[in-house]
Design a protein around this motif. Sequence first.
Motif: not given
Length: 134
Positions: A63-70
């Motif tokens: 649910s919702g959103s987010f950024d995975v930063v590598i």
Amino acid sequence: MEAVKKIELPKIEDPRGNLTFFEDCNQIPFKIERVFWTYDVPGGETRGGHAYYKQNEFIIALSGSFDVVITLPSGEQERYNLNRSYYGLYVPAKTWRHIENFSTNTLSLHASDSEFNEADYIRSFDKYLRVYEK
């Protein structure tokens, strides 16, 4: 080093509501040993900020959103926005990551191939660079 990759999961569409699933070794490249989730992340907060020596992980925005930063050993960053529950991100061992930009009411699901083991965490980027070079 194995590559981070976004994986599309099966999506069974139905007028009553859609269904998506994943099974270890069918959609994701490991056997699941542990599942955990994060929620109620305050605005502006960052999660993660580590790598694992051995653990592989699969991350989904339920649910919702987010950024995975590598963050690569070179310092270059790759950003993966997760905002659909039928996509997940495979993050192999020895990959430095953090998660940011959480929308309101985000629920993220994490499946891994290992039980929790504090000794498997690499919590310093300098130490990660030394491990990566080996």
